[in-house]
Design an enzyme around this catalytic site. Sequence first.
Site, PDB file in Angstrom:
ATOM      1  N   CYS A 115      10.486  -9.263 -10.985  1.00 52.10           N
ATOM      2  CA  CYS A 115      12.282  -8.960  -9.765  1.00 52.10           C
ATOM      3  C   CYS A 115      13.171  -9.724  -9.535  1.00 52.10           C
ATOM      4  O   CYS A 115      14.506  -9.294  -9.176  1.00 52.10           O
ATOM      5  CB  CYS A 115      11.834  -8.274  -8.445  1.00 52.10           C
ATOM      6  SG  CYS A 115      10.069  -7.046  -8.734  1.00 52.10           S
ATOM      7  N   HIS A 256      17.182  -8.314  -3.713  1.00 56.05           N
ATOM      8  CA  HIS A 256      16.230  -7.316  -4.141  1.00 56.05           C
ATOM      9  C   HIS A 256      15.401  -5.996  -3.722  1.00 56.05           C
ATOM     10  O   HIS A 256      15.194  -6.275  -2.330  1.00 56.05           O
ATOM     11  CB  HIS A 256      15.305  -8.491  -5.284  1.00 56.05           C
ATOM     12  CG  HIS A 256      14.165  -7.055  -5.891  1.00 56.05           C
ATOM     13  ND1 HIS A 256      14.074  -6.827  -6.694  1.00 56.05           N
ATOM     14  CD2 HIS A 256      12.645  -7.891  -5.472  1.00 56.05           C
ATOM     15  CE1 HIS A 256      12.764  -6.468  -7.008  1.00 56.05           C
ATOM     16  NE2 HIS A 256      11.838  -6.020  -6.389  1.00 56.05           N
ATOM     17  N   ASN A 286      11.777   0.543  -6.473  1.00 60.23           N
ATOM     18  CA  ASN A 286      11.821  -1.060  -6.654  1.00 60.23           C
ATOM     19  C   ASN A 286      11.679  -0.714  -8.256  1.00 60.23           C
ATOM     20  O   ASN A 286      10.800  -0.920  -8.865  1.00 60.23           O
ATOM     21  CB  ASN A 286      10.472  -1.768  -6.111  1.00 60.23           C
ATOM     22  CG  ASN A 286      10.396  -3.363  -6.865  1.00 60.23           C
ATOM     23  OD1 ASN A 286      11.416  -3.394  -7.550  1.00 60.23           O
ATOM     24  ND2 ASN A 286       9.255  -4.177  -6.141  1.00 60.23           N
TER      25      ASN A 286
HETATM   26  O1  UT7 Z   1       9.119  -6.564  -6.122  1.00 63.09           O
HETATM   27  C1  UT7 Z   1       8.121  -7.791  -6.293  1.00 63.09           C
HETATM   28  C2  UT7 Z   1       7.599  -8.419  -5.463  1.00 63.09           C
HETATM   29  N1  UT7 Z   1       6.985  -7.572  -4.307  1.00 63.09           N
HETATM   30  C3  UT7 Z   1       7.219  -7.318  -2.756  1.00 63.09           C
HETATM   31  O2  UT7 Z   1       7.537  -7.854  -2.076  1.00 63.09           O
HETATM   32  C4  UT7 Z   1       6.474  -6.172  -2.077  1.00 63.09           C
HETATM   33  C5  UT7 Z   1       5.633  -7.150  -0.534  1.00 63.09           C
HETATM   34  N2  UT7 Z   1       4.589  -6.127   0.009  1.00 63.09           N
HETATM   35  C6  UT7 Z   1       4.889  -5.183  -0.026  1.00 63.09           C
HETATM   36  O3  UT7 Z   1       6.528  -4.294   0.211  1.00 63.09           O
HETATM   37  C7  UT7 Z   1       4.390  -3.967   1.636  1.00 63.09           C
HETATM   38  O4  UT7 Z   1       3.095  -5.343   1.130  1.00 63.09           O
HETATM   39  C8  UT7 Z   1       3.365  -2.310   0.402  1.00 63.09           C
HETATM   40  C9  UT7 Z   1       4.661  -1.665   0.702  1.00 63.09           C
HETATM   41  C10 UT7 Z   1       2.712  -3.257  -1.246  1.00 63.09           C
HETATM   42  C11 UT7 Z   1       1.768  -3.073   1.941  1.00 63.09           C
HETATM   43  O5  UT7 Z   1       2.579  -2.398   2.737  1.00 63.09           O
HETATM   44  P1  UT7 Z   1       2.267  -3.230   4.197  1.00 63.09           P
HETATM   45  O6  UT7 Z   1       2.923  -2.671   5.509  1.00 63.09           O
HETATM   46  O7  UT7 Z   1       2.062  -4.581   3.931  1.00 63.09           O
HETATM   47  O8  UT7 Z   1       0.733  -2.736   4.138  1.00 63.09           O
HETATM   48  P2  UT7 Z   1      -1.128  -3.043   3.837  1.00 63.09           P
HETATM   49  O9  UT7 Z   1      -1.673  -3.416   2.233  1.00 63.09           O
HETATM   50  O10 UT7 Z   1      -0.880  -4.166   5.138  1.00 63.09           O
HETATM   51  O11 UT7 Z   1      -1.491  -2.021   4.005  1.00 63.09           O
HETATM   52  C12 UT7 Z   1      -1.863  -1.029   5.587  1.00 63.09           C
HETATM   53  C13 UT7 Z   1      -2.840  -0.382   5.305  1.00 63.09           C
HETATM   54  C14 UT7 Z   1      -3.865  -0.041   5.087  1.00 63.09           C
HETATM   55  O12 UT7 Z   1      -4.909   0.787   5.277  1.00 63.09           O
HETATM   56  P3  UT7 Z   1      -5.458   0.049   6.456  1.00 63.09           P
HETATM   57  O13 UT7 Z   1      -6.692  -1.417   5.525  1.00 63.09           O
HETATM   58  O14 UT7 Z   1      -4.784  -0.881   7.866  1.00 63.09           O
HETATM   59  O15 UT7 Z   1      -7.080   0.981   6.738  1.00 63.09           O
HETATM   60  C15 UT7 Z   1      -3.314   0.376   3.355  1.00 63.09           C
HETATM   61  O16 UT7 Z   1      -4.515   0.864   2.719  1.00 63.09           O
HETATM   62  O17 UT7 Z   1      -1.709   0.684   4.657  1.00 63.09           O
HETATM   63  C16 UT7 Z   1      -3.108   1.671   3.535  1.00 63.09           C
HETATM   64  N3  UT7 Z   1      -1.684   1.662   2.720  1.00 63.09           N
HETATM   65  C17 UT7 Z   1      -1.197   2.718   2.921  1.00 63.09           C
HETATM   66  N4  UT7 Z   1      -1.409   3.984   3.618  1.00 63.09           N
HETATM   67  C18 UT7 Z   1      -0.255   5.483   3.252  1.00 63.09           C
HETATM   68  C19 UT7 Z   1      -1.242   1.344   1.698  1.00 63.09           C
HETATM   69  N5  UT7 Z   1      -0.949   1.989   0.841  1.00 63.09           N
HETATM   70  C20 UT7 Z   1      -0.968   3.475   1.677  1.00 63.09           C
HETATM   71  C21 UT7 Z   1       0.243   4.265   1.312  1.00 63.09           C
HETATM   72  N6  UT7 Z   1       0.374   5.304   2.254  1.00 63.09           N
HETATM   73  N7  UT7 Z   1       0.725   4.233   0.371  1.00 63.09           N
END
Ligand code: UT7
Length: 332
Positions: A115, A256, A286
């Site tokens: 990225c 980004h 992204n």
């Molecule tokens: O570009 C390169 C660099 N990349 C980045 O900068 C990305 C960085 N990370 C992120 O943008 C975020 O961490 C994500 C968007 C990937 C995830 O968001 P988050 O708020 O960090 O969610 P999380 O991974 O902490 O997950 C929270 C909950 C989990 O459920 P439980 O364990 O709390 O029951 C996940 O399983 O949300 C769940 N979850 C989803 N729910 C519905 C994860 N993905 C999804 C989804 N739909 N697509």
Amino acid sequence: MRRRLNARITGVGMYVPDEILDNKFFEKILETNDEWIRTRTGIQERRRLNSGATSDLATAAAKDLMEKHDVNPEDLDAIIVATVTPDMFFPATACLVQDKIGAKKAWGYDLSAACSGFLFGLQSGAALIESGNFKKVMVIGADKMSAIVDYSDRNTAILFGDGASAVLLEPTEDESLGLQDSILRTDGSGKDFLFMKGGGSLNPPTHETIDQNMHVLFQDGKAVFKVAVKGMADVSYELMQKNNLNADDIAYLVPHQANLRIIDATAERMGVTRDKVMINIDKYGNTTAATIPLCLTEYYRAGKLKKGDKLILAAFGAGFTWGASYLVWSLD
Ligand code: UT7
């Protein structure tokens, strides 16, 4: 004595495929919903290229640039393609693009910085220009993320899209224009948080690597989120301090586009208000190396960028790689 040359952007181009995958598409194939995706990421839709490869995306962006800015491909000296989804290991995607656009006198290479690829490419291209040896360098950020996304993984599938965007760099003796400064970083200890392990020399393709799903992207989103916010915000702030810039001096932060919450946190740290932040993550998700030049191209074409505008470009990605660049816009 050779005069100091700055690299300035003299042309922009972009291409995104026609097929739109909205959040409803993912509701049908994954346990997810539009509300979660919009509120947690800011993404409403993204594009997917059905047939063709990254070189096709990059070629279309290069052609768009050349058509809009009246550039003859035979005048190009070099082509840098930033990508993590090259058509193949070799030859480089830059070679394929060179051939497809007819840039008969250009050399070039691919650059793998995920990225942060466009920022690394911009700095590399600028160094070629500043050397005085090259007059027209095209830097392209292009990724066909759909080729490496696992559409059964809700943690990653919803995040990425396909797209490409190109800028043309040329020298200027006006030091007040063009790329002024960059702070770029890598930290390979981040390798376990965002990667695609299969297919390379570590894990050459075998039936086993396929069975283990090693040819798709993996991300520990939460871990990357934390370092991305800190990395992008810290380096942007450091660059502003180094160049005696305060938030009022900056026309736009060009971040980004990985997550709207990361974008907002970076802007807040810099003291930049939302109206001065380029955002198109809602439309494209992204697109990895393409996000920053896509923003530049769209805002320029919408008449929102003017010559002399001071921009801070900032990115964070796999590696880890990250950085920020201070660019003064130079197109009328
Ligand atoms: O570009 C390169 C660099 N990349 C980045 O900068 C990305 C960085 N990370 C992120 O943008 C975020 O961490 C994500 C968007 C990937 C995830 O968001 P988050 O708020 O960090 O969610 P999380 O991974 O902490 O997950 C929270 C909950 C989990 O459920 P439980 O364990 O709390 O029951 C996940 O399983 O949300 C769940 N979850 C989803 N729910 C519905 C994860 N993905 C999804 C989804 N739909 N697509």
